[in-house]
Design a protein around this motif. Sequence first.
Motif, mmCIF file in Angstrom:
data_model
loop_
_atom_site.group_PDB
_atom_site.id
_atom_site.type_symbol
_atom_site.label_atom_id
_atom_site.label_comp_id
_atom_site.label_asym_id
_atom_site.label_seq_id
_atom_site.Cartn_x
_atom_site.Cartn_y
_atom_site.Cartn_z
ATOM 1 N N THR A 89 -16.359 22.397 -0.489
ATOM 2 C CA THR A 89 -17.510 22.350 -1.386
ATOM 3 C C THR A 89 -18.571 23.348 -0.937
ATOM 4 O O THR A 89 -18.595 23.767 0.223
ATOM 5 C CB THR A 89 -18.154 20.946 -1.429
ATOM 6 O OG1 THR A 89 -18.501 20.555 -0.095
ATOM 7 C CG2 THR A 89 -17.220 19.925 -2.039
ATOM 8 N N ARG A 90 -19.432 23.705 -1.873
ATOM 9 C CA ARG A 90 -20.618 24.492 -1.545
ATOM 10 C C ARG A 90 -21.766 23.504 -1.378
ATOM 11 O O ARG A 90 -22.030 22.698 -2.269
ATOM 12 C CB ARG A 90 -20.935 25.500 -2.650
ATOM 13 C CG ARG A 90 -22.230 26.285 -2.396
ATOM 14 C CD ARG A 90 -22.512 27.306 -3.481
ATOM 15 N NE ARG A 90 -21.608 28.453 -3.370
ATOM 16 C CZ ARG A 90 -20.594 28.695 -4.177
ATOM 17 N NH1 ARG A 90 -20.336 27.865 -5.183
ATOM 18 N NH2 ARG A 90 -19.824 29.755 -4.014
ATOM 19 N N VAL A 91 -22.434 23.541 -0.234
ATOM 20 C CA VAL A 91 -23.491 22.574 0.042
ATOM 21 C C VAL A 91 -24.823 23.281 0.247
ATOM 22 O O VAL A 91 -24.876 24.408 0.743
ATOM 23 C CB VAL A 91 -23.163 21.703 1.284
ATOM 24 C CG1 VAL A 91 -21.946 20.836 1.023
ATOM 25 C CG2 VAL A 91 -22.958 22.563 2.523
ATOM 26 N N PRO A 130 -21.923 10.730 -0.807
ATOM 27 C CA PRO A 130 -22.703 11.245 -1.941
ATOM 28 C C PRO A 130 -24.056 11.763 -1.466
ATOM 29 O O PRO A 130 -24.672 11.194 -0.565
ATOM 30 C CB PRO A 130 -22.854 10.016 -2.845
ATOM 31 C CG PRO A 130 -22.701 8.844 -1.935
ATOM 32 C CD PRO A 130 -21.749 9.270 -0.861
ATOM 33 N N LEU A 131 -24.512 12.861 -2.081
ATOM 34 C CA LEU A 131 -25.788 13.466 -1.721
ATOM 35 C C LEU A 131 -26.823 13.196 -2.807
ATOM 36 O O LEU A 131 -26.477 13.002 -3.974
ATOM 37 C CB LEU A 131 -25.614 14.969 -1.504
ATOM 38 C CG LEU A 131 -24.607 15.357 -0.411
ATOM 39 C CD1 LEU A 131 -24.490 16.873 -0.301
ATOM 40 C CD2 LEU A 131 -25.000 14.755 0.935
ATOM 41 N N ASP A 132 -28.089 13.196 -2.423
ATOM 42 C CA ASP A 132 -29.160 12.806 -3.346
ATOM 43 C C ASP A 132 -29.265 13.729 -4.551
ATOM 44 O O ASP A 132 -29.603 13.293 -5.650
ATOM 45 C CB ASP A 132 -30.501 12.776 -2.602
ATOM 46 C CG ASP A 132 -30.553 11.678 -1.546
ATOM 47 O OD1 ASP A 132 -29.794 10.691 -1.685
ATOM 48 O OD2 ASP A 132 -31.338 11.811 -0.592
ATOM 49 N N GLY A 133 -28.974 15.016 -4.362
ATOM 50 C CA GLY A 133 -29.087 15.966 -5.462
ATOM 51 C C GLY A 133 -27.829 16.105 -6.289
ATOM 52 O O GLY A 133 -27.770 16.932 -7.206
ATOM 53 N N GLY A 134 -26.809 15.309 -5.979
ATOM 54 C CA GLY A 134 -25.552 15.364 -6.719
ATOM 55 C C GLY A 134 -24.418 15.901 -5.872
ATOM 56 O O GLY A 134 -24.622 16.650 -4.921
ATOM 57 N N GLN A 185 -20.732 15.500 -3.526
ATOM 58 C CA GLN A 185 -20.346 14.813 -2.302
ATOM 59 C C GLN A 185 -19.975 15.822 -1.231
ATOM 60 O O GLN A 185 -19.462 16.897 -1.537
ATOM 61 C CB GLN A 185 -19.134 13.904 -2.544
ATOM 62 C CG GLN A 185 -19.323 12.850 -3.610
ATOM 63 C CD GLN A 185 -18.057 12.035 -3.793
ATOM 64 O OE1 GLN A 185 -17.957 10.889 -3.376
ATOM 65 N NE2 GLN A 185 -17.055 12.629 -4.414
ATOM 66 N N ILE A 186 -20.217 15.451 0.008
ATOM 67 C CA ILE A 186 -19.775 16.269 1.129
ATOM 68 C C ILE A 186 -18.640 15.516 1.823
ATOM 69 O O ILE A 186 -18.763 14.328 2.131
ATOM 70 C CB ILE A 186 -20.941 16.580 2.090
ATOM 71 C CG1 ILE A 186 -20.532 17.634 3.105
ATOM 72 C CG2 ILE A 186 -21.472 15.335 2.773
ATOM 73 C CD1 ILE A 186 -21.712 18.235 3.857
ATOM 74 N N HIS A 187 -17.521 16.189 2.002
ATOM 75 C CA HIS A 187 -16.317 15.557 2.545
ATOM 76 C C HIS A 187 -16.215 15.791 4.047
ATOM 77 O O HIS A 187 -16.595 16.847 4.554
ATOM 78 C CB HIS A 187 -15.073 16.133 1.863
ATOM 79 C CG HIS A 187 -15.012 15.860 0.396
ATOM 80 N ND1 HIS A 187 -14.354 14.777 -0.133
ATOM 81 C CD2 HIS A 187 -15.548 16.538 -0.655
ATOM 82 C CE1 HIS A 187 -14.469 14.791 -1.452
ATOM 83 N NE2 HIS A 187 -15.189 15.849 -1.794
ATOM 84 N N TYR A 202 -17.039 14.201 10.975
ATOM 85 C CA TYR A 202 -17.226 15.636 11.209
ATOM 86 C C TYR A 202 -16.651 16.482 10.078
ATOM 87 O O TYR A 202 -15.784 16.047 9.312
ATOM 88 C CB TYR A 202 -16.593 16.050 12.542
ATOM 89 C CG TYR A 202 -15.089 15.901 12.618
ATOM 90 C CD1 TYR A 202 -14.244 16.982 12.369
ATOM 91 C CD2 TYR A 202 -14.504 14.681 12.960
ATOM 92 C CE1 TYR A 202 -12.863 16.850 12.456
ATOM 93 C CE2 TYR A 202 -13.131 14.544 13.051
ATOM 94 C CZ TYR A 202 -12.313 15.629 12.798
ATOM 95 O OH TYR A 202 -10.946 15.493 12.876
ATOM 96 N N PHE A 203 -17.176 17.703 9.991
ATOM 97 C CA PHE A 203 -16.672 18.711 9.060
ATOM 98 C C PHE A 203 -17.093 20.079 9.588
ATOM 99 O O PHE A 203 -17.829 20.180 10.584
ATOM 100 C CB PHE A 203 -17.188 18.482 7.633
ATOM 101 C CG PHE A 203 -18.685 18.370 7.523
ATOM 102 C CD1 PHE A 203 -19.487 19.494 7.361
ATOM 103 C CD2 PHE A 203 -19.306 17.125 7.576
ATOM 104 C CE1 PHE A 203 -20.863 19.394 7.260
ATOM 105 C CE2 PHE A 203 -20.685 17.006 7.474
ATOM 106 C CZ PHE A 203 -21.462 18.143 7.317
#
Length: 236
Positions: free
Chosen positions: A63-65, A156-160, A162-164, A187-188
Amino acid sequence: MSPIGPGRISLRSLAVVLLLSVGLLGAYWPQISPVILGQDQAQASEYTYIADLDFWQRTERETRVEARAHFSLDYDLREVPLQLGDWQGQEVPESNQEVIILLDPEQYVQRLYQNSRGQYIWLSLIGGRSSQPFHAPDICYDADGWQYNLSSTAFPLDGGGQIHGLWMEAHKQFPGDDFLTEHVVFYFYLFPNRNRELKDGIVLFKLTSVRYGTVEETLALHADFVRQLFSRATQP
């Protein structure tokens, strides 16, 4: 008393208008700044990275975070804030020099954060431009005699979005103890761009804590910490 001429009246009126304009601009700046500056400029405090479960190969969970701190080796990773919401951190340098020699990282940050409920999370940031500093944490736990379960999850992140990441629940009974020591690890990996070339650098983002309640409750605690640093995730 000399009369006030038209020029003075105009200057005074102009000053009043300017003051009112500045006040209105300040009050409504959060709403209008994306229009005036453009969305990217208005969110200049957000930094974009690529996050993934693995550093060897790209996975479907890449994902792009958007991050609230720098996680690039072009910056000092120690600039990540010590105060993160309800979490207050302190530097705890790695005392085992064998670890530093073995990993040979370009940057290594180790911190202990505590929240107002007295719960602790260790944050480890390991950065390098070769594969040497990076190996899955379960390898270390396995070599040290821990028993563990390994799986993946998404926060899930507040701005929409998810971070895996990968998570591990590990336990071990140390000599002389009549109880199990239990750790939960999440970890990631972070890359500065989607090219994911070693020369551009990689940062391992790892959280470690004891188990607070169930594994799910502990991971929820980790998720709260992650949300202090990452605001949104989208498809790369």
